[in-house]
Each structure stands twice: as C-alpha cells, then as structure tokens.
Enzyme design. Structure first.
Site, PDB file in Angstrom:
ATOM      1  N   ASP A 151      -9.456   3.084  -2.269  1.00 32.00           N
ATOM      2  CA  ASP A 151     -10.425   3.624  -1.311  1.00 32.00           C
ATOM      3  C   ASP A 151     -11.696   4.102  -2.005  1.00 32.00           C
ATOM      4  O   ASP A 151     -11.984   5.296  -2.120  1.00 32.00           O
ATOM      5  CB  ASP A 151      -9.767   4.765  -0.531  1.00 32.00           C
ATOM      6  N   GLU A 207       2.350   4.647  -4.406  1.00 29.08           N
ATOM      7  CA  GLU A 207       2.276   5.473  -5.644  1.00 29.08           C
ATOM      8  C   GLU A 207       3.592   6.200  -5.910  1.00 29.08           C
ATOM      9  O   GLU A 207       3.866   6.462  -7.076  1.00 29.08           O
ATOM     10  CB  GLU A 207       1.115   6.466  -5.523  1.00 29.08           C
ATOM     11  N   ASP A 267       0.846  -1.207   0.000  1.00 30.22           N
ATOM     12  CA  ASP A 267       0.000   0.000   0.000  1.00 30.22           C
ATOM     13  C   ASP A 267       0.876   1.250   0.000  1.00 30.22           C
ATOM     14  O   ASP A 267       2.081   1.198   0.272  1.00 30.22           O
ATOM     15  CB  ASP A 267      -0.906  -0.035   1.237  1.00 30.22           C
TER      16      ASP A 267
HETATM   17  C1  GLC Z   1      -5.039   3.168   2.577  1.00 33.16           C
HETATM   18  C2  GLC Z   1      -5.503   1.908   1.893  1.00 33.16           C
HETATM   19  C3  GLC Z   1      -6.545   1.227   2.752  1.00 33.16           C
HETATM   20  C4  GLC Z   1      -5.965   0.966   4.134  1.00 33.16           C
HETATM   21  C5  GLC Z   1      -5.456   2.242   4.757  1.00 33.16           C
HETATM   22  C6  GLC Z   1      -4.733   1.999   6.079  1.00 33.16           C
HETATM   23  O1  GLC Z   1      -6.064   4.096   2.637  1.00 33.16           O
HETATM   24  O2  GLC Z   1      -5.994   2.158   0.613  1.00 33.16           O
HETATM   25  O3  GLC Z   1      -6.970   0.031   2.161  1.00 33.16           O
HETATM   26  O4  GLC Z   1      -6.948   0.400   4.959  1.00 33.16           O
HETATM   27  O5  GLC Z   1      -4.565   2.887   3.877  1.00 33.16           O
HETATM   28  O6  GLC Z   1      -3.647   1.171   5.904  1.00 33.16           O
END
Ligand code: GLC
Length: 814
Positions: free
Chosen positions: A472, A396, A393
């Site tokens: 999200d 980007e 995560d």
């Molecule tokens: C980002 C991710 C989400 C995750 C959050 C906390 O927003 O896209 O899926 O729950 O970070 O890690």
C-alpha cells in the site's frame, strides 16, 4: 552472556568439511558447503526447520558437495581454509573471514546470548555497501539505518523511511573492492540489523550489530562477485519459478471492481483503445462476504463463462486470497479447518482469533504439512472457474488492530512439521508457507500450467513460489522514487519479481505522477495499476488527453519489451539474477537510487519529480545510447550518448523517460507493437490487435511475439551480442535459446549477424533485424538477398545475415 573459553575442537564432525568448537557456554559449528560457501552456526537454541532451504525438508543442503578444507592451528587460533575462503576462530569466539591471501572480508565478535536472544557485532569496511534485507523503504545501501525484520502491514499507506514492511529477508549483500560477501541468516525470529552510523559515514569503516530473538545463530556466508552471490544464494534457497509469459504483461486492478459487468467494461475499454491487457484482478469484493474460496453468486453468476469470455481476447482473471478465514459455523472452509485442526491455536489449544476483512477470523497453520495440503486443495474452487492467477494478501499475517502489533500473539502455537513452536518463530514464515501451499495447490489443480501467485508477504526463498508487489504505497513522488531502491533490494535478496501499484495505492495521483509511475513500471518485473477503494478509477480512458494517448502508448511499449523480459525471466530461473539491478551490478562505482538496469543491456532512469526534471544519469562502464535517439528529433542535451563514468542528460518530455542501451547489445523486442512501419494498428482502429503471433510450426500462441525483432547496438569494435529465450509461454514444453552475434559493424564495411538456435521450440516465420547507428544498402540471408530499408531488415529465419554497404546514421531509435 559470552560463549566463554574454547574447550574442545572436533574436525570432520559430523560431516567432512565441518569443525565443531565447544566453548564453555556455546557451541560453534563451521561447515564448508563449497569452496565459497560456509555455514556458521552458534548454539544452543532450537535448530530451524529448513523451510528456506531448497530440497526435501530435513534433507541434505543441496549446495555442491561438502568440500575438503585445511585445518591449521596458528597463534592459538584455528584456521579453516578452502581455496576461496579462510575462517579463523579465536579461543574467545571471535571470527575472522578472509580471502586466502589474508585480505579481510569480515570480522565478527563472539555472540552474546541473553535468554533465548542473540546479539553479535561485525565489521563494515570503509566504503562497503550493505544491501538486501528484503523489502525496505530505504536507500539501496542500508548503511546508517536500523532495519527490523518482522513482517508488518504498515497500515494502509507507506513512504520512504517506513518500516518494518511486509517482507523482510535476513540476507545481506555487501559489496567492496576487496571482495563482496553475502550473509544469509537462517533464523526467522524477529531481527534487527543496526548499521549504526549516519549514511554519510559509509566511507569509513564501522561496526554493525545484529540481533535475533531466538533460534540458533546460523549464517551462510558466500563470497564472489554480486551476480555469483545471488546465483549461489538461489542455489541454496531455490531458483525463482518461471511464471507464464502473460504474467509479464500489463495488469489492471482496483479495489472496487464490483461484478462481472465491471470486468467486461474493462476488457471492452482496452479493446476500444486497441490495447492489450493480460490480466484483470479481482480484489476482495468478488467473494461472498469476504470468505476466502467463495465467489459471490449475485455479483459473478457465472465466473467460468466470464473467464472464458475474457480469455478469448488474451486476458486472465487473477483473484485475491487472504490468509484469514471467517469464523462462521455456516461456512464450509471454516468448519473443515476447525474440525481438522487446521488453524493456529493459543497455548491452551483454543482457536487463535484475529480480525481481517470478514471480521473475526482464524488463521491456517501453514507450518503444518497437513494444513498446507488441505489449503492447496481449495484453489480448485477458483481454477475450475478458469481463474489463472492468485493474489495472496494479508499474509504477514495481518490481524487488523488499532493499537499494538497487528498480527497474532507471540504465544500462538505452530506445528513446525511436528516439532512445535510459537509465533515468535512462525510469524515471518507465515507468508512464505502460504505461498508454498498456494503454489502446490495450483500445480495440483492445473498441472500443465505454470502457477502464478503474487504475494504481499514471504521470507527467504519465496522466489520458488511467488512474485511480490510492494503493497500500500502512498501516491506521492517520494514514494514512487522509493520503489526503485525497494525493488532492487528485493532482487538482491533473491526475489526477482516485484513492482508497485502504479500511481500509488492510497491516494489520488495527478496525471503527471500517474504517467511517470507507469513509465517506470513498464520496465519493472511486475506491471500492475491498483488503488484503494474510493479513489478515482485509473483505466487508460479515465485520463484526459494527452495523458490518455501516452498511457496507451506506454502500455503498448510493455508488450514491445516482452521478448526481452521473458528472456530475463528464463535467465532468472537459471541463475537467480534479478530482472532489475543496481547500476553497479557487474562492478564499478556508478551509484544512484533512482535509476536501474533492466538486464545487462538497458539502463532506465525514471522521472521522479514533477515538471520533468531528473538528475543526470551516472553511467556504468561501457558506451550507452539513448534508445529514443530517433528520427531526427534530438535526444537531449548532447547526443544522448555517453561513456562509462560520464553523467548523461537526456531530455524528459512527458512522452519519454531516459532509457539507454549498452553498446555491444542485441536486444529482442516485439516490433509487432511498434508504431513504425504500420506493424501495430494505432488508436482509431477498433478491436484489439491480437496478443501473440504465429510460429514457424503454424501455431498462434498467446503472448508470443507478434513480430520478433533483434535490435543491434554495436560497440566501437563493431560487435554486439545477445540472447533470446522463447517457448510456448506456459507449460513445460520445449524451449529455444538463440545466441546472436553481430560482427564487423563499421561504416563502409560488411557486417554479419549469426543466429544460433538451440532447443526444440520453433523459431518465428518472419522477423526483423534493426541496426542502431547504421544503415545497410544490401542484405543477404543465408545466400539469398532480402529487402532492406535503411536500418531495418525484414527477413525469415536465418543462420547468417550479411549486411553490406554500411553507413553511419545518427539518431535512429527503437
Ligand atoms: C490490502 C492490500 C491491497 C488491497 C486491500 C483490500 O490493503 O494491500 O492491495 O486492495 O488490502 O483487499
């Protein structure tokens, strides 16, 4: 600045199949990599480090041998011609791509260079669809939109029209009756594609403009039909990795699982409902102060024991790994990275800082092979504790910002495998190369298992390393509907595995929206419930009746689909074909943004509005039957059967969405999860039905079919065919490929189903054959009579099954 006039031409230079055109201010190189694949590069500019090209870095492009071409001069222009493609270069630098007969596929203006940036216009034919470009909150056909490729966290919640999103890919798949074309721009700098008209103008011809901030303007152009385009493109950029089978099961996630007791409560809850569960995801709270590659010892005192405990019931743990590393002099990962120069720096060599969940953070420079290898070594912290999958995560990369671009500054330096560069070029590659490091780390740590990584970001060729989820997403009906076009767009861009947070990430879906989202996602490649911190939990038992029962039934249905999904996964790793496809995948005009094909054999039309309404489904060619046509309960207005180019309406009560099977298909399903015939124990039973069934060599394999069933939907000729591909579900052992052919399926006749097996993986001991639309009076497998009950034959492994005394039955569903 235009290229100026053409001054010199060299053919066969530097390779056979190549021509170089020297203009006053620019250089054009045209290389035929195959009859149908040509690389067109405009310089000057820095050449890309070929991260997206499969094979060794700096090695030769692996597409078939450079190909002989004819080079002719006609009317002052140069024509390069293979048997499939003709490129005409005019002295002013305009390019015309045509089929050998002269049918125009595309014409392009001479590119203009402004500083380091490039701009070029190209023609769009009347009625041409322009698809691809990775993850977009747009219609499948991008015409009428301006698309920016700059991987970006849109800020915690997105819906239709938002952009740029996390995962842009500079590949455009265009379809037209005169010939389909794929263009892959091997250029990672910020790009915009301006398809410059209203969507309503798509019927007319028009002009698109593409801009890149730097690099050479390099494009691979491929011709052929759409399945061929994706095949060639994934030959060039790498085939999708085959994940372990469990990854195709159902995943439960939530930002907010706090500790091991929470995880146990989930696996116990699934067991109490008699439900399978393939994975529980641990979001950032499992870490010690959000430090990557750490586990909080208070919350998870013995992660290894927990993974062993949940593995006993077939459940894996998947843990999040963010890109940012907390800047903390008492944290070993940071100190090592700092001391070994593993992090991105500014132009003066100082650490480039950003902000992620742990606060001030450093960002590994994944364009450095040494950093990739160092980072790869870190996954052992997790795999040694039995963690089976990884969730990438914030890659980007995202640096949380209230104002401005939420990423690293453009001046940030990157290694680029030695040649050096900045973030203008490195940004869009960040997620891709983090995924590569992660994949190599998992391979290294657990070589006898297939890596599983799901990643928010990436770039062209990420299919080699990771799956995607769409981030999200807002918890609204519009956002749910958008997921169909978004995931189809990713598949056309070479990324066959994606899916969305079921129920949406950022809000509170009501029961109806959650259920409809789940019903859609059961047919998507990645099937995971996830939500933001603080919203009500979404485990199946959190819903009131009747939703609870329906959620349970639909999760079970996911497991019924596994043999088919897994077959499609094997095929994706051979040809790149995405699991879910637009209705026009194999040609035809049937076009909609709210239905999709799963493989060739199923058409899925999710309900994307409250109240169970859904527009009629425009059918692709062939005859299509509702798979629910069952047990005399009716299937909607009409009989749920339609021919190509019809619109078919199917009833959409809360317990179902329209799913149609293509006549002529044999689809492998796991009837061990069917409520029919008592194969699957239902609610009220305690304990979870085992995940997986025995094979003929006596092994009971995790996530193997419990009761493999070949479901046959014969066409009007009485014929059906299909494939089933199976193996141990993980590792690199033998595979079995079943070819099934059903013939003579006419009322009053005798039909045969032949089952050819290739490969060394054992076939199941007991299986089932299910006829749709027909029943049989007698069944004989390889000369021995076997029990038949109406449309269902229970049988052991066979080569030829004969079905006698066939009769029409209407409305027999799955
Ligand atoms: C980002 C991710 C989400 C995750 C959050 C906390 O927003 O896209 O899926 O729950 O970070 O890690």
């Amino acid at each position: 600045m235009s290229p100026g006039r053409l001054q010199r031409v060299e053919v066969w230079s530097p390779l056979p199949g190549t021509a170089q055109f020297h203009f006053e201010r620019a250089r054009l190189e045209v290389s035929f990599l195959a009859d149908d694949t040509v690389r067109v590069s405009w310089g000057p500019g820095p050449e890309p480090v070929p991260y997206a090209i499969a094979g060794d870095i700096a090695g030769p492009v692996p597409v078939v041998q450079a190909h002989p071409i004819d080079v002719l001069r006609a009317d002052g222009a140069w024509v390069l011609r293979s048997v499939a493609l003709e490129i005409t270069v005019s002295p002013d630098g305009t390019l015309r791509t045509a089929r050998p007969g002269g049918t125009l596929l595309r014409s392009e203006s001479a590119p203009a260079r402004r500083g380091a940036a490039w701009e070029q216009s190209f023609s769009m034919r009347a009625g041409e669809r322009m698809c691809g470009l990775g993850e977009q909150a747009l219609a499948i056909d991008r015409r009428g939109a301006t698309v920016t490729l700059w991987n970006t966290d849109p800020g915690g919640s997105w819906g239709p029209g938002k952009g740029p999103l996390y995962l842009g890919i500079p590949v455009v798949v265009s379809t037209h009756d005169d010939g389909d074309v794929l263009s892959f721009y091997e250029n990672s700098t910020r790009a915009t594609f301006d398809f410059g008209q209203q969507p309503s103008d798509a019927g007319k011809s028009g002009t698109a403009t593409v801009r890149f901030a730097g690099g050479v303007l390099r494009r691979y152009l491929i011709t052929g039909d759409v399945p061929h385009l994706v095949d060639r493109y994934t030959e060039l950029t790498g085939r999708p990795a085959l994940a372990p089978r469990w990854a195709l099961g159902y995943h439960q996630s939530r930002w907010g699982y706090r500790n091991d007791a929470d995880v146990r409560a989930i696996t116990d809850g699934f067991a109490n409902l008699g439900l399978p569960l393939s994975a529980v995801h641990l979001d950032i709270d499992y870490m010690r102060g959000f430090r990557v590659f750490t586990v909080d010892p208070d919350k998870f005192p013995d992660l290894g024991a927990l993974t062993t405990e949940v593995a006993a019931v077939g459940t894996r743990l998947v843990t999040i790994v963010d890109a940012g590393v907390k800047i903390d002099p008492d944290y070993d990962v940071f100190c090592e990275g700092r001391d070994q120069h593993r992090f991105c720096t500014d132009a003066h060599g100082h650490l480039a800082e950003g902000v992620v969940w742990p606060g001030r953070s450093a960002f590994p420079d994944f364009t450095d092979p040494g950093t990739r290898s160092w980072w790869a070594g870190k996954y052992r912290t997790l795999t040694d504790a039995g963690v089976a999958g990884i969730w990438h995560d914030m890659n980007e990369p995202t640096s949380i910002a209230l104002l401005g671009d939420p990423t690293l500054p453009i001046s940030t330096r990157h290694h680029f495998d030695g040649r050096g560069g900045d973030h203008a070029e490195g940004h869009n590659l960040y997620g891709l190369l983090m995924n590569r490091a992660g994949y190599e780390g998992l391979q290294r740590a657990v070589p006898d298992r297939r890596p599983f990584i799901v990643s928010r970001s990436g770039w062209a060729s990420m299919q080699r390393w990771a799956w995607n989820w769409t981030g999200d997403v807002a918890s609204t009906w519009e956002s749910m509907r958008q997921q169909v076009a978004t995931v189809i767009g990713l598949g056309l861009s070479g990324v066959p595995y994606s899916g969305s947070d079921i129920g949406g990430f950022s809000g509170i879906p009501d029961d109806e929206l959650y259920l409809r989202w789940l019903q859609m996602s059961v047919f998507m490649p990645y099937c995971r419930t996830h939500s933001v911190r603080g919203v009500p939990p979404r485990e199946p038992w959190c819903f009131a009746e009747p939703t609870r029962q329906l959620v349970a039934a639909w999760i079970r249905f996911r497991y019924r689909l596994l043999p088919y999904l897994y077959t499609l996964a094997h095929q994706a790793s051979e040809t790149g074909a995405p699991l879910i496809r637009p209705l026009w995948w194999s040609g035809g005009d049937s076009d909609t943004d709210d239905a999709f094909l799963l493989g060739d054999a199923l058409l899925v039309a999710p309900v994307t509005e409250a109240g169970g309404r859904r527009p009629a489904v425009p059918l692709p060619s062939g005859r299509w039957t509702s798979i629910w046509a069952g047990d005399g309960d009716g299937v909607g207005e009409g009989d749920g059967v339609g021919e190509g180019n019809d619109q078919v309406s199917v009833l959409t009560p809360l317990d179902r969405i329209p799913v149609l099977a293509r006549a002529g298909s044999v689809i492998p399903l796991d009837d061990g999860w069917s409520d029919r015939g008592g194969l699957c124990r239902l609610d009220g039973d305690t304990g979870r039905p085992p995940l997986g069934g025995p094979t003929s060599d006596g092994l009971s394999l995790d996530h193997a079919p419990r009761h493999l069933a070949f479901h046959c939907w014969p066409d009007e000729e009485g014929v059906a065919a299909g494939v089933c591909i199976d193996d141990a579900g993980d590792g690199h052992g033998p595979v079995r490929r079943d070819t099934l052919r059903f013939e003579g399926a006419h009322p009053g006749g005798t039909a045969t189903l032949t089952w050819e097996r290739a490969g060394d993986f054992a076939a199941p001991i007991a299986l089932r054959v299910v006829l749709h639309g027909l029943s049989a009076a007698r069944a004989v497998a390889d000369g021995v009579e076997v029990p038949v009950s109406g449309s269902v034959v229970d049988v052991a492994t066979f080569s030829e099954l004969t079905l006698e005394g066939l009769r029409d039955v209407t409305g027999f569903g799955v």
